[in-house]
Design an enzyme around this catalytic site. Structure first.
Site, PDB file in Angstrom:
ATOM      1  N   GLY A  80     118.329  70.416  79.023  1.00 36.35           N
ATOM      2  CA  GLY A  80     118.305  68.959  79.026  1.00 36.35           C
ATOM      3  C   GLY A  80     119.701  68.399  79.258  1.00 36.35           C
ATOM      4  O   GLY A  80     120.666  68.829  78.626  1.00 36.35           O
ATOM      5  N   ALA A  90     122.701  63.823  74.674  1.00 34.67           N
ATOM      6  CA  ALA A  90     123.012  64.874  73.691  1.00 34.67           C
ATOM      7  C   ALA A  90     123.430  66.162  74.386  1.00 34.67           C
ATOM      8  O   ALA A  90     124.428  66.790  74.017  1.00 34.67           O
ATOM      9  CB  ALA A  90     121.803  65.123  72.790  1.00 34.67           C
ATOM     10  N   PHE A 139     122.182  43.703  65.683  1.00 35.39           N
ATOM     11  CA  PHE A 139     120.980  44.462  66.038  1.00 35.39           C
ATOM     12  C   PHE A 139     120.076  44.565  64.811  1.00 35.39           C
ATOM     13  O   PHE A 139     120.531  44.385  63.687  1.00 35.39           O
ATOM     14  CB  PHE A 139     121.370  45.861  66.519  1.00 35.39           C
ATOM     15  CG  PHE A 139     120.883  46.188  67.905  1.00 35.39           C
ATOM     16  CD1 PHE A 139     121.535  45.681  69.014  1.00 35.39           C
ATOM     17  CD2 PHE A 139     119.769  46.999  68.098  1.00 35.39           C
ATOM     18  CE1 PHE A 139     121.090  45.975  70.294  1.00 35.39           C
ATOM     19  CE2 PHE A 139     119.316  47.299  69.376  1.00 35.39           C
ATOM     20  CZ  PHE A 139     119.977  46.791  70.469  1.00 35.39           C
ATOM     21  N   GLN A 151     108.033  55.406  66.641  1.00 36.13           N
ATOM     22  CA  GLN A 151     108.462  54.013  66.627  1.00 36.13           C
ATOM     23  C   GLN A 151     107.819  53.195  67.738  1.00 36.13           C
ATOM     24  O   GLN A 151     107.857  53.580  68.901  1.00 36.13           O
ATOM     25  CB  GLN A 151     109.979  53.936  66.794  1.00 36.13           C
ATOM     26  CG  GLN A 151     110.510  52.523  66.854  1.00 36.13           C
ATOM     27  CD  GLN A 151     112.010  52.488  66.636  1.00 36.13           C
ATOM     28  OE1 GLN A 151     112.792  52.697  67.554  1.00 36.13           O
ATOM     29  NE2 GLN A 151     112.404  52.267  65.408  1.00 36.13           N
ATOM     30  N   HIS A 190     108.487  49.956  69.649  1.00 30.87           N
ATOM     31  CA  HIS A 190     109.529  48.953  69.888  1.00 30.87           C
ATOM     32  C   HIS A 190     108.822  47.609  69.966  1.00 30.87           C
ATOM     33  O   HIS A 190     107.822  47.473  70.659  1.00 30.87           O
ATOM     34  CB  HIS A 190     110.268  49.241  71.190  1.00 30.87           C
ATOM     35  CG  HIS A 190     111.547  48.462  71.314  1.00 30.87           C
ATOM     36  ND1 HIS A 190     111.563  47.099  71.496  1.00 30.87           N
ATOM     37  CD2 HIS A 190     112.837  48.859  71.245  1.00 30.87           C
ATOM     38  CE1 HIS A 190     112.828  46.696  71.543  1.00 30.87           C
ATOM     39  NE2 HIS A 190     113.611  47.735  71.403  1.00 30.87           N
ATOM     40  N   LEU A 207     110.795  48.380  78.662  1.00 31.55           N
ATOM     41  CA  LEU A 207     111.556  47.959  77.483  1.00 31.55           C
ATOM     42  C   LEU A 207     112.348  46.673  77.720  1.00 31.55           C
ATOM     43  O   LEU A 207     112.982  46.501  78.748  1.00 31.55           O
ATOM     44  CB  LEU A 207     112.527  49.079  77.103  1.00 31.55           C
ATOM     45  CG  LEU A 207     113.527  48.800  75.969  1.00 31.55           C
ATOM     46  CD1 LEU A 207     112.799  48.674  74.642  1.00 31.55           C
ATOM     47  CD2 LEU A 207     114.566  49.911  75.902  1.00 31.55           C
ATOM     48  N   GLU A 213     116.307  45.067  72.065  1.00 35.96           N
ATOM     49  CA  GLU A 213     116.463  44.299  70.840  1.00 35.96           C
ATOM     50  C   GLU A 213     117.746  43.456  70.909  1.00 35.96           C
ATOM     51  O   GLU A 213     117.908  42.476  70.180  1.00 35.96           O
ATOM     52  CB  GLU A 213     116.581  45.314  69.696  1.00 35.96           C
ATOM     53  CG  GLU A 213     116.510  44.796  68.315  1.00 35.96           C
ATOM     54  CD  GLU A 213     116.344  45.980  67.351  1.00 35.96           C
ATOM     55  OE1 GLU A 213     115.254  46.592  67.346  1.00 35.96           O
ATOM     56  OE2 GLU A 213     117.292  46.293  66.631  1.00 35.96           O
ATOM     57  N   ARG A 222     112.605  47.660  63.229  1.00 34.39           N
ATOM     58  CA  ARG A 222     111.572  47.624  64.272  1.00 34.39           C
ATOM     59  C   ARG A 222     110.167  47.802  63.729  1.00 34.39           C
ATOM     60  O   ARG A 222     109.228  47.175  64.223  1.00 34.39           O
ATOM     61  CB  ARG A 222     111.871  48.706  65.310  1.00 34.39           C
ATOM     62  CG  ARG A 222     113.074  48.354  66.131  1.00 34.39           C
ATOM     63  CD  ARG A 222     113.413  49.434  67.124  1.00 34.39           C
ATOM     64  NE  ARG A 222     114.560  49.005  67.926  1.00 34.39           N
ATOM     65  CZ  ARG A 222     115.206  49.786  68.769  1.00 34.39           C
ATOM     66  NH1 ARG A 222     114.815  51.032  68.951  1.00 34.39           N
ATOM     67  NH2 ARG A 222     116.234  49.319  69.455  1.00 34.39           N
ATOM     68  N   HIS A 246     108.003  53.925  71.649  1.00 33.25           N
ATOM     69  CA  HIS A 246     109.374  53.945  72.151  1.00 33.25           C
ATOM     70  C   HIS A 246     110.140  55.193  71.754  1.00 33.25           C
ATOM     71  O   HIS A 246     110.905  55.723  72.542  1.00 33.25           O
ATOM     72  CB  HIS A 246     110.095  52.703  71.594  1.00 33.25           C
ATOM     73  CG  HIS A 246     111.503  52.548  72.036  1.00 33.25           C
ATOM     74  ND1 HIS A 246     111.852  52.457  73.371  1.00 33.25           N
ATOM     75  CD2 HIS A 246     112.669  52.459  71.347  1.00 33.25           C
ATOM     76  CE1 HIS A 246     113.173  52.303  73.466  1.00 33.25           C
ATOM     77  NE2 HIS A 246     113.687  52.322  72.258  1.00 33.25           N
ATOM     78  N   GLU A 260     116.900  63.355  70.609  1.00 34.05           N
ATOM     79  CA  GLU A 260     115.569  62.928  70.189  1.00 34.05           C
ATOM     80  C   GLU A 260     114.635  64.093  69.909  1.00 34.05           C
ATOM     81  O   GLU A 260     113.739  63.983  69.071  1.00 34.05           O
ATOM     82  CB  GLU A 260     114.943  61.989  71.247  1.00 34.05           C
ATOM     83  CG  GLU A 260     113.651  61.339  70.751  1.00 34.05           C
ATOM     84  CD  GLU A 260     113.108  60.248  71.669  1.00 34.05           C
ATOM     85  OE1 GLU A 260     113.874  59.774  72.536  1.00 34.05           O
ATOM     86  OE2 GLU A 260     111.930  59.880  71.515  1.00 34.05           O
ATOM     87  N   ARG A 287     113.639  54.592  62.955  1.00 33.18           N
ATOM     88  CA  ARG A 287     115.018  54.572  63.445  1.00 33.18           C
ATOM     89  C   ARG A 287     115.512  53.144  63.611  1.00 33.18           C
ATOM     90  O   ARG A 287     114.764  52.276  64.064  1.00 33.18           O
ATOM     91  CB  ARG A 287     115.096  55.295  64.790  1.00 33.18           C
ATOM     92  CG  ARG A 287     116.462  55.186  65.443  1.00 33.18           C
ATOM     93  CD  ARG A 287     116.574  56.027  66.696  1.00 33.18           C
ATOM     94  NE  ARG A 287     115.818  55.523  67.828  1.00 33.18           N
ATOM     95  CZ  ARG A 287     116.163  54.469  68.568  1.00 33.18           C
ATOM     96  NH1 ARG A 287     117.242  53.765  68.280  1.00 33.18           N
ATOM     97  NH2 ARG A 287     115.414  54.108  69.600  1.00 33.18           N
TER      98      ARG A 287
END
Lengths: 587, 231
Positions: free
Chosen positions: A14, A18, A119, A240, A242, A252, A255, A286, A353, A387, A398
């Protein structure tokens, strides 16, 4: 059959935030590293993050990492591990400064410091009032961060295997992970990649749901690989929603819109969040905002001809703020909702999300599993970050901006830890003789099947099932039926066939292989959700509406083998500060 | 909706062909990518790249009725039928709508697309004024989709020697960054009859950029800086 093999000190599966952050630590130490990615690195889903990276820089309002830590613990509904949360929040300023030094184009204040916006769920002085903590690059923070990390990897000459899909983990009889099998999508060749450390950085699995903000590539590949290798998945019931996905399109809307002053309205033009969260209002966490929106819609106060969405109003911010701070949001609203937010509100609905659960790890990224009464025994050779990992800093829910932070902090810490193990000094263990057999069998089935259901049909049914049986509000009957349906779908997944038998860039084959991963994530989610008899964070059970700390202040572990569940304690003790004991959660 | 789509699988086809499709659309299908996904559910052999489906990852660039664009943000209502889809022009085709982008990325990498500043950084962020930061607007937003470079005749002719609009836009993104300290080396690297000066301001790049960026303007600014440092 023996596969061709290639050997590295470390493998990273990946190339999102990260994976690429970890790669930089490894490259700087001179290790040989292979980074595999299904897509060119800058196409990874980190690119779609919008609003910001949480760090208590205090550039625009007083702030401290301890407040950030408290907000994160509270946001997690006390399911987050407080040692990992302390580590993340303390490291946050440092990793953000490092990113700035790498060239990240953050927005700036008049004094030249990094611009920060408010936020959801982030507060000053333990919940007193909203704080400016989200370090932002307009509404393209993820794009800026991912490109900056890729650019630094270009500089470091990291070796990327672009458009390679990892298939399965290679574990030996001791349970050690020795590498992965992988498919070169362009040629169809399957190779065993050996590494003394294998880092899963494969992102989330949002594509198990029908309505998701997630990219098509988010199919939980690392989770499927781990589950098939006998490793449990942690806290998978926590997904979650969103609050602001574009109604009908799922795309999306950050926020950060509400951070800049946008508000949610019901059909009466009422700012309903004032009723649900009198203090932080539209900037509550959220899970709270999403449930409130769903409640409004359920009680008939939704907007539009079918009263099935609410409105996100931001025209009062004025064209200057919208064009400067939220330019991409304007583009998205015009393209996907036919509205120009400078003049009209955007129709939004809560949309899947983020996956709070994942492969269980410690703060070094090492994958840990229960063994002989010890809940956290290291799986040698295997790491997970971002993730796809559950470290667990997000617990039951989160906070916005903590995902990009998670990528930077734990990508870096896993990299540092692997460097400290001095991998070049010890020998790679030999691959077991059956390495690759499982992957080759999966491919052989797809090549050999001449009839069967279409992958797209089964995947579509899976997504619809998860959407209707594992949504914002859950109950026993709905979930039990969901489990039964998903188990039927598992049998159908094993009987799919593809028409395309070419070896060259066979995307039908890739989608079939992804479905093997999606089904594991879906089973883990619905089975874990059915068993948890409480409401906590993103898991809202109408039949168990309260949080139950006596019975359920614990992490779920789901095993693929027999759909078995196990549990392990939450780390309530931070590294250096006093614990934040569970209390009622209001915003 | 009617489509004519470029098909080529090197394992089966001696040469490329155009295949006709008639796809029944759902009322919710808004973008070209929605139609392609519907089509792929029927014919899984059609190969194309896609990921974010909102115009930010840059995967699904293709030639749509003769013009490069992203399938995921091209509204179906804007398209004349039959919609003709071809791979991005000028790059080798791997299969169907999937091109080999190696040359494109090699040119991007060749401009050293990363901040160069070897001074010891402060303990906090390096400071940058809002005005200096604004110099990066219109540059850093590039998604490396290659719509621009593969619409550029100069890039078609010399993809190995001309950096192309995408690479040059990113070259200028670092030249323009007040934190970067490598201006002279960056200009030296581009002072070459091909790398920069093959741009003849045809402006196809500006015309096709799905993010409304302006590589030609960035190229002009690089040329201006070169002139300035000689006087």
């Amino acid at each position: 059959m023996k596969l061709p093999t290639r050997r590295f000190d470390a493998l990273i599966v990946g190339a999102g935030g990260a994976g690429m952050r970890a790669a930089l630590q490894l490259a700087a130490a001179g290790l040989t590293v292979a980074v595999l990615s299904k897509v060119f690195p800058t196409r990874s889903h980190t690119v779609a993050a919008q609003g910001g990276i949480g760090a208590s820089l205090g550039n625009m309002s007083e702030d401290s990492w301890l407040w950030h830590m408290y907000d994160t613990v509270k946001g997690s509904d006390w399911l987050g591990d407080q040692d990992a949360i302390e580590y993340m929040c303390r490291m946050a300023p440092q990793v953000v400064y490092e990113l700035e030094h790498m060239g990240m184009p953050f927005d700036r204040n008049p004094d030249g410091t990094i611009y920060q916006r408010p936020f959801g769920g982030h507060s000053m002085n333990f919940g007193e009032k909203s704080v400016r903590r989200a370090c932002a690059s307009a509404d393209r923070t993820g794009h800026s961060m991912l490109h900056t990390l890729y650019q630094q990897n270009v500089r470091a000459r990291t070796q990327f295997f672009v458009e390679w899909m990892a298939l399965d983990l290679i574990r030996d009889a001791d349970g050690d992970v020795l590498g992965v099998t992988a498919l070169d999508m362009e040629t169809g060749e399957v190779v065993a990649l050996e590494g003394k450390a294998t880092i899963l950085a494969t992102g989330g699995a949002g594509r198990i749901f029908a309505a998701s903000t997630n990219a098509f590539i988010n199919t939980g590949d690392g989770l499927g690989m781990a589950a098939r290798a006998g490793i449990p998945l942690e806290d998978m019931e926590f997904w979650q929603f969103h609050p602001t996905g574009v109604a009908g399109a799922g795309v999306l809307i950050t926020e950060g819109v509400r951070g800049e002053g946008g508000i949610l309205l019901n059909c009466n033009g009422e700012r309903f969040m004032e009723r649900y969260a009198p203090n932080l209002k539209d900037l509550a966490s959220r899970d709270v905002v999403s449930r409130s929106m769903d409640q409004e819609i359920k009680e008939g106060r939704g907007c539009g001809p079918h009263k099935d969405y609410v409105l996100l109003k931001l025209d009062h911010l004025g064209p200057d703020v919208i064009m400067k701070r939220l330019p991409s949001i304007r583009e998205i609203a015009i393209k996907f909702a036919n509205v120009d937010p400078i003049r009209e509100p955007i129709p939004v609905v809560p949309t899947i999300h983020y996956m709070m659960g994942g492969v269980p790890t410690n703060i070094h990224g090492q994958v840990v599993v229960p063994e002989d009464g010890n809940p956290e025994v290291v799986v040698e050779g295997l790491y997970a970050v971002g993730e796809c990992a559950c470290v667990s800093v997000h617990g039951g829910n989160r906070l916005g901006t903590n995902s990009l932070l998670d990528l930077l902090v734990f990508g870096r810490s896993a990299g540092d830890f692997i460097v400290s193990r001095n991998l070049p000094s010890f020998a790679q263990k030999p691959l077991p003789p059956d390495a690759g057999d499982a992957s080759l069998a999966r491919l052989a089935r797809l090549d050999g099947a001449t009839s069967g259901e279409r992958v797209a049909d089964v995947a579509g049914d899976l997504r619809r099932t998860m959407q209707s049986h594992c949504g914002v509000f859950r109950n026993e009957a709905l979930l039990a039926e969901g489990v039964a349906k998903v188990m039927e779908l598992e049998a159908r997944v094993a009987r799919t066939s593809i028409g395309d038998k070419s070896r060259t860039f066979n995307t039908a084959r890739v989608e079939a292989l992804e479905l093997d991963n999606l089904i594991e994530c879906a089973k883990a989610t619905v089975v874990s959700a059915l068993a948890r008899h409480e409401s906590r964070g993103a898991q809202a059970r109408s039949d168990y509406p309260e949080r139950d700390d006596v019975h359920w202040l614990k992490h779920t572990l789901w095993y693929r083998d027999g759909n078995r569940l196990d549990y392990k304690p939450v780390h309530l003790t931070p590294l250096t500060v006093d614990s934040f004991p569970p209390k009622a959660r209001t915003y | 909706m009617k489509f004519r789509i470029y098909r080529y699988d090197p394992e089966k086809d001696a040469k490329p062909r155009l295949q006709e499709y008639d796809v029944p659309l759902d009322p919710h299908d808004r973008m070209l990518l929605d139609a392609l996904i519907r089509l792929k559910a029927v014919d899984d052999s059609l190969a194309f790249r896609r990921s974010c489906r909102e115009g930010v990852c840059g995967s699904d660039a293709m030639n749509i009725n003769g013009k490069n664009g992203l399938a995921c943000i091209t509204n179906l209502k804007t398209l004349k039928e039959p919609v003709e889809l071809r791979p991005l022009p000028g790059l080798p085709v791997i299969r169907d709508l999937i091109v080999d982008m190696s040359q494109f990325f090699e040119q991007y990498h060749s401009v050293r697309p990363y901040l160069v500043n070897d001074t010891q950084p402060p303990a906090r962020e390096r400071l940058q004024s809002p005005a200096d930061r604004e110099e990066l607007d219109g540059l850093y937003e590039c998604i490396l989709c290659a719509c621009c470079s593969t619409a550029c005749p100069s890039f078609w002719w010399n993809p190995d020697k001309f950096v192309g609009p995408a690479g040059l836009l990113q070259a200028y993104r670092f030249i323009a960054d007040s934190r970067d300290q490598d201006l002279n080396a960056r200009l030296d690297d581009l002072e070459d009859p091909y790398r920069l000066f093959r741009c003849h301001s045809i402006m196809n790049c500006v015309d096709v950029c799905p993010k409304n960026l302006n590589p030609t303007l960035a190229i002009e600014k690089i040329k201006d800086l070169m002139v300035k440092r000689t006087v």
